[in-house]
Write a protein that holds these residues in place. Structure first.
Motif, short mmCIF file in Angstrom:
data_model
loop_
_atom_site.label_atom_id
_atom_site.label_comp_id
_atom_site.label_asym_id
_atom_site.label_seq_id
_atom_site.Cartn_x
_atom_site.Cartn_y
_atom_site.Cartn_z
N GLU A 11 -27.26 -3.77 -32.77
CA GLU A 11 -25.96 -3.52 -32.17
C GLU A 11 -25.30 -4.85 -31.85
N THR A 12 -24.00 -4.94 -32.06
CA THR A 12 -23.26 -6.19 -31.86
C THR A 12 -22.08 -5.95 -30.94
N PHE A 13 -21.88 -6.87 -29.99
CA PHE A 13 -20.73 -6.77 -29.10
C PHE A 13 -20.34 -8.16 -28.61
N LYS A 14 -19.16 -8.25 -28.03
CA LYS A 14 -18.64 -9.51 -27.50
C LYS A 14 -18.86 -9.58 -26.00
N VAL A 15 -19.12 -10.78 -25.51
CA VAL A 15 -19.22 -11.02 -24.07
C VAL A 15 -18.40 -12.26 -23.74
N THR A 69 -20.49 -13.69 -29.35
CA THR A 69 -21.09 -12.48 -29.93
C THR A 69 -22.56 -12.40 -29.51
N VAL A 70 -22.97 -11.20 -29.13
CA VAL A 70 -24.37 -10.91 -28.81
C VAL A 70 -24.86 -9.84 -29.77
N GLY A 86 -30.00 -11.57 -29.20
CA GLY A 86 -29.61 -12.85 -29.79
C GLY A 86 -28.20 -13.23 -29.39
N ILE A 87 -28.06 -14.41 -28.81
CA ILE A 87 -26.76 -14.90 -28.35
C ILE A 87 -26.29 -15.96 -29.34
N ASP A 88 -25.15 -15.72 -29.98
CA ASP A 88 -24.63 -16.69 -30.94
C ASP A 88 -24.41 -18.04 -30.27
N CYS A 89 -24.57 -19.11 -31.03
CA CYS A 89 -24.31 -20.43 -30.48
C CYS A 89 -22.82 -20.77 -30.59
#
Length: 257
Positions: free
Chosen positions: A3-7, A17-18, A73-76
């Motif tokens: 699952e992908t979402f923005k924080v 993106t997480v 996973g937290i995008d860099c």
């Protein structure tokens, strides 16, 4: 399933993106799962999403294994040709590293404290509230600068993370400061700490010898603080996701068995 979402990383006011990997049994069971937080999230799952076209393929590995856990996973930060990544993964500023790594007369680092503060105080509570987690079984893993910030998180918040994997770590970025933090910290719940480094690592003018020496120094300190601590020097291993993927079986066996 992923699952992908923005924080919004509120201390830094940056959108990110997480990606959340859920084990195959998640929707067919009512059980709760351990959580592993990882950095460079865009490089974790699929080659087509990865910055250099190479992914860890964490999902594929876990799907074919007996390990059941949630991976967050937290995008860099990819701004400014990746230089902002150095800022967010560097807990302390380094005024000299720009010349060594990028031939730039600039200061890097110093935002890692806010980045980890966000994970501990906002992202982790959100994940625990919205997914079936075992809230007191929380791990963190990362490579290179992600290894540095994972080690910082472990010893800055010694009551939060109980398993750590720090691969090919860029400890040299904040060598003095991270050593002081480990020395001063009293980790109460860290059960297992995995470190490794390859013999063919390189980042700019930082060569393999610097990587190996830097990690040896941290291992010497960490093994005095954590009962189960493992350090591997991987012959011939380079500084990339393909190399880290090959180490996944050993890492997960140590952390979760």
């Amino acid at each position: 399933m992923i699952e992908t979402f923005k924080v919004t990383i509120t201390p830094l006011q940056r959108e990110r993106t997480v990606r959340v990997y859920l084990p195959p049994s998640y929707y067919s069971s009512k059980q709760n799962y351990p959580v592993l937080y990882m950095h460079d999230g865009q490089n974790l799952f699929f080659d087509e999403e990865a910055g250099y076209g190479m992914a860890w393929k964490i999902g594929e590995f876990l799907d074919s294994s007996s390990y059941e856990l949630i991976v967050v996973g937290i995008d860099c930060n990819t701004e400014n040709e990746g230089n902002k990544r150095l800022d967010e993964y560097g807990p302390w500023e380094n005024k000299d590293i720009g010349k060594l790594m990028r031939n730039l007369d600039e200061t890097f680092g110093g935002e890692g404290k806010q980045y980890v503060e966000y994970i501990v105080n906002e992202l982790k509570p959100f994940i625990d509230d919205n997914y079936r987690t075992i809230s007191n079984d929380t791990a963190m893993a990362g490579s290179s600068m992600g290894g540095l910030i994972s080690t910082y998180a472990a010893f800055q918040y010694p009551n939060v993370f109980n398993r750590i994997a720090s691969l090919s770590s860029a400890y040299w970025f904040n060598q003095k400061e991270i050593e002081e933090l480990v020395n001063q910290s009293e980790p109460t719940i860290i059960q297992k700490f995995y470190l490794d480094v390859g013999t063919q690592e390189a980042s700019g003018d930082v060569d393999a010898a610097m990587y190996v020496d830097s990690s040896k120094r941290l291992y010497k300190l960490i093994k005095e603080k954590v009962i189960e601590c493992k350090f591997e020097i991987v012959e011939g291993a380079k500084h990339n996701e393909i190399a880290w993927n090959k180490r996944l079986p050993e890492i997960f066996a140590f952390l979760y068995k």
